[in-house]
Design a protein around this motif. Structure first.
Motif, PDB file in Angstrom:
ATOM      1  N   LYS A 210       0.805  -1.229   0.000  1.00 26.63           N
ATOM      2  CA  LYS A 210       0.000   0.000   0.000  1.00 26.63           C
ATOM      3  C   LYS A 210       0.836   1.277   0.000  1.00 26.63           C
ATOM      4  O   LYS A 210       0.301   2.374  -0.011  1.00 26.63           O
ATOM      5  CB  LYS A 210      -0.947   0.006   1.202  1.00 26.63           C
ATOM      6  CG  LYS A 210      -2.024  -1.071   1.146  1.00 26.63           C
ATOM      7  CD  LYS A 210      -2.941  -0.950  -0.061  1.00 26.63           C
ATOM      8  CE  LYS A 210      -3.933   0.186   0.090  1.00 26.63           C
ATOM      9  NZ  LYS A 210      -4.954   0.172  -0.980  1.00 26.63           N
ATOM     10  N   THR A 215      -1.670  -1.399  -6.463  1.00 31.03           N
ATOM     11  CA  THR A 215      -1.167  -2.600  -5.819  1.00 31.03           C
ATOM     12  C   THR A 215      -2.205  -3.707  -5.879  1.00 31.03           C
ATOM     13  O   THR A 215      -3.410  -3.436  -5.955  1.00 31.03           O
ATOM     14  CB  THR A 215      -0.789  -2.328  -4.346  1.00 31.03           C
ATOM     15  OG1 THR A 215      -0.375  -3.551  -3.726  1.00 31.03           O
ATOM     16  CG2 THR A 215      -1.966  -1.765  -3.569  1.00 31.03           C
ATOM     17  N   ASN A 217      -2.320  -5.736  -3.385  1.00 27.76           N
ATOM     18  CA  ASN A 217      -2.457  -6.071  -1.966  1.00 27.76           C
ATOM     19  C   ASN A 217      -3.732  -5.515  -1.349  1.00 27.76           C
ATOM     20  O   ASN A 217      -4.248  -4.488  -1.813  1.00 27.76           O
ATOM     21  CB  ASN A 217      -1.267  -5.520  -1.176  1.00 27.76           C
ATOM     22  CG  ASN A 217       0.054  -6.190  -1.492  1.00 27.76           C
ATOM     23  OD1 ASN A 217       1.066  -5.847  -0.914  1.00 27.76           O
ATOM     24  ND2 ASN A 217       0.053  -7.137  -2.416  1.00 27.76           N
ATOM     25  N   ASP A 219      -5.889  -3.609   1.769  1.00 24.74           N
ATOM     26  CA  ASP A 219      -5.609  -2.357   2.476  1.00 24.74           C
ATOM     27  C   ASP A 219      -4.765  -2.562   3.733  1.00 24.74           C
ATOM     28  O   ASP A 219      -4.224  -1.597   4.284  1.00 24.74           O
ATOM     29  CB  ASP A 219      -6.916  -1.664   2.847  1.00 24.74           C
ATOM     30  CG  ASP A 219      -7.653  -1.128   1.630  1.00 24.74           C
ATOM     31  OD1 ASP A 219      -7.003  -0.953   0.582  1.00 24.74           O
ATOM     32  OD2 ASP A 219      -8.878  -0.896   1.721  1.00 24.74           O
ATOM     33  N   THR A 222       0.461  -2.507   5.029  1.00 26.96           N
ATOM     34  CA  THR A 222       1.064  -1.195   5.259  1.00 26.96           C
ATOM     35  C   THR A 222       2.418  -1.273   5.953  1.00 26.96           C
ATOM     36  O   THR A 222       2.859  -0.296   6.562  1.00 26.96           O
ATOM     37  CB  THR A 222       0.101  -0.306   6.072  1.00 26.96           C
ATOM     38  OG1 THR A 222      -0.316  -0.995   7.252  1.00 26.96           O
ATOM     39  CG2 THR A 222      -1.133   0.045   5.253  1.00 26.96           C
ATOM     40  N   SER A 256      -7.568  -3.688  -7.088  1.00 21.09           N
ATOM     41  CA  SER A 256      -6.517  -4.629  -6.701  1.00 21.09           C
ATOM     42  C   SER A 256      -6.806  -6.073  -7.072  1.00 21.09           C
ATOM     43  O   SER A 256      -6.416  -6.990  -6.364  1.00 21.09           O
ATOM     44  CB  SER A 256      -6.280  -4.544  -5.172  1.00 21.09           C
ATOM     45  OG  SER A 256      -6.053  -3.232  -4.769  1.00 21.09           O
ATOM     46  N   ARG A 447       1.718   7.746  -1.684  1.00 23.90           N
ATOM     47  CA  ARG A 447       1.502   6.652  -2.628  1.00 23.90           C
ATOM     48  C   ARG A 447       1.711   7.112  -4.077  1.00 23.90           C
ATOM     49  O   ARG A 447       2.200   6.348  -4.910  1.00 23.90           O
ATOM     50  CB  ARG A 447       0.105   6.069  -2.438  1.00 23.90           C
ATOM     51  CG  ARG A 447      -0.100   5.444  -1.059  1.00 23.90           C
ATOM     52  CD  ARG A 447      -1.480   4.869  -0.915  1.00 23.90           C
ATOM     53  NE  ARG A 447      -1.627   3.701  -1.772  1.00 23.90           N
ATOM     54  CZ  ARG A 447      -2.797   3.295  -2.262  1.00 23.90           C
ATOM     55  NH1 ARG A 447      -3.903   3.973  -2.009  1.00 23.90           N
ATOM     56  NH2 ARG A 447      -2.857   2.218  -3.019  1.00 23.90           N
TER      57      ARG A 447
END
Length: 537
Positions: A210, A215, A217, A219, A222, A256, A447
């Protein structure tokens, strides 16, 4: 660290595990049934990255395959940076890991009474054990069922790691090496920080996808474990190697969603918008080249032609074949108006896997006594400069077993935790945040510039710009963290900025292009393959 005078902590366990993916759940289930275990996960137990894994688990299962071939494929993909001992350990224990999952009841796909094996990019043979195209979900479902039947395991959902508790941070044992005593976690439902005390803490909380704008992935990815371990005094290694999965579904309503490597393994071809196939021009292995090669090729073609995406076409396969092998991908694409049996799938590269992480040995031990790191949080040495497809779920299980064997051998005979009593969290001198918009703005800015400046192709100037912006963000976040009550958003942003800093510093330290790290300023490959290791001050 915010702490008051010593009082009895809220919870005391023998082992505290952070993360409820395959690594964390495997570790919990492999520990002795007399062990008092806490699993801390910041969302629902089913929402980690492991459950999103589609392809499968790499293992030498067919008689025509060999450990040597699997090891060699891993070393080639890792571009000279894989640790040979770690690679041998993982590959040679793969059949045992698959057998363990079978015993637990994971419904792997079968053909003619035998496990069906598929092939993915970088593999020289069919060795991917899978459950159609939803292997991670099938494994997670089975392990969670086992977890629910284990009386010694307590699950704490909706709890976010705040920080690790160490003797150094508390000013204890100044002449002894740093030791982990547990952790603080935010209860997301009550906004209270609770204390978990344990002689053994295991980080299995995934990677840091993230940190990028695009991504595959969830959420939850991180970088919490990596950042917390760094703050606790652990070294990190190879953080510049971020794997970008070549084929993430490109659609405004698909967040995602990954298009499995196995689609290319079963004959899928990558095409430009005009239908031209382009991978053979980039690599003789074409669509079966390792992920870093395919991702860079797609990135090159998109930038060269100004395209928003490229296309993955498997429509030459019969509908029955597609529905049998990729039922979930087929259904999801169909929901979005894409019939993959008749038309190509629009795809783009997206941040997928953190190959580096907390430096850990072959038993998952870190630089801090009592602290272990496994799975994507760790840098075990297996992946080197690029992870070979379907080695990740395998790594989770092998190192879960290795770490829990060490922990089990060091548990007290009474089964009770014997660490020092630690302080509870003190937030008496902070207030509620009055401008939470600062967090969301900084998150978005981070990001975006990480995607633009520290993506698939890098330059010195881009890295310098990213580093400058990270320093400004860190100053803002440190001030915010010191004066306001912690929140999940703040904790995640703090961790992402820390991980971003580690990625940039690692990338700046590598003056070559190797594996997943490609620099226009240093396009050549150096003769010696040397890991990038960062040490906290």
């Amino acid at each position: 660290m915010n702490a008051t005078a010593s009082r009895t902590p809220t919870f005391v366990f023998d082992v505290v595990i952070v993360g409820s993916g395959l690594a964390g759940l495997s570790a919990a289930l492999l520990l002795p049934a007399t062990t008092r275990i806490a699993i801390i996960t910041k969302s629902a137990v089913r929402e980690g990255s492991s459950g999103w894994a589609q392809g499968g688990i790499a293992a030498v299962w067919d008689k025509s395959d060999s450990f040597a071939a699997h090891i060699d494929d891993t070393l080639v993909a890792g571009a000279g940076l894989c640790d040979l001992a770690a690679t041998q350990l993982v590959v040679e224990q793969a059949p045992q890991a698959i057998a363990w999952l079978q015993k637990l009841g994971v419904p792997f796909s079968r053909e003619d009474g035998e496990l069906h094996l598929t092939r993915e990019g970088g593999h020289s043979a069919r060795r991917i054990v899978h459950a159609t195209d939803a292997t991670g979900a099938a494994v997670q479902h089975t392990l969670i069922e086992q977890l629910q039947n284990s009386a010694n395991i307590t699950l704490f959902e909706n709890h976010t790691l705040v920080d690790l508790i160490t003797t150094t941070k508390l000013g204890l044992e100044p002449d002894a090496p740093t030791r982990c005593l547990g952790l603080y976690a935010l209860d997301n439902t009550t906004d209270e920080v609770v204390t978990f005390q344990a002689p053994h803490t295991l980080l299995a909380c995934g990677g840091a996808g993230k940190v990028y704008l695009y991504t595959t992935n969830p959420d939850t990815a991180t970088g919490d474990g990596i950042a917390a371990a760094w703050r606790a005094g652990c070294r990190v290694q190879n953080m510049e190697f971020i794997q970008f999965h070549p084929t993430c579904l490109y659609h405004p309503h698909a967040k995602s969603f990954l298009i499995s490597e196995a689609v290319r393994g079963e004959g899928g071809r990558l095409l430009l918008p005009d239908g031209t196939r382009f991978m053979p021009a980039h690599d003789p292995r074409a669509e079966l080249a390792p992920r870093d090669v395919v991702a860079r090729a797609i990135d090159f073609e998109m930038k060269k032609g100004g395209f928003d995406c490229v296309y993955l076409d498997i429509s030459h396969q019969p509908l029955s074949f597609i529905q049998e092998h990729f039922p979930n991908i087929y259904a999801r694409c169909l929901e979005l108006g894409i019939d993959m049996s008749k038309q190509p799938i629009p795809v783009v590269p997206a941040a997928h896997y953190t190959c580096g992480g907390v430096l850990a040995d072959l038993q998952g031990r870190t630089d801090v006594a009592g602290l272990y790191a496994i799975g994507e949080t760790a840098c075990s040495g297996l992946h080197g400069a690029n992870r070979l497809a379907s080695n990740s779920l395998l790594e989770c299980m092998v190192f879960a077993r290795a770490a829990t064997q060490v922990i089990a051998n060091n548990l007290t005979t009474t089964g009770s935790a014997t660490v020092q009593t630690v302080p509870v969290w003190d937030d008496s001198r902070v207030t509620d945040a009055d401008e939470s918009v600062v967090i969301s703005h900084n998150w978005d800015e981070l990001r975006r510039f990480m995607w633009d400046y520290v993506g698939i192709v890098r330059t010195n100037k881009r890295l310098e710009r990213a580093g400058h912006r990270i320093a400004l963000l860190q100053a803002e976040i440190d001030e915010f963290y010191a004066h306001f009550h912690v929140s999940r958003d703040l904790l995640e942003l703090r961790n992402l900025v820390q991980v971003a800093d580690l990625i940039v510093k690692s990338a700046q330290a590598r003056h070559e292009s190797r594996g997943l790290h490609f620099s226009r300023d240093y396009p050549a490959l150096l003769d010696a393959a040397v890991p990038t290791t960062l040490t906290p001050l």
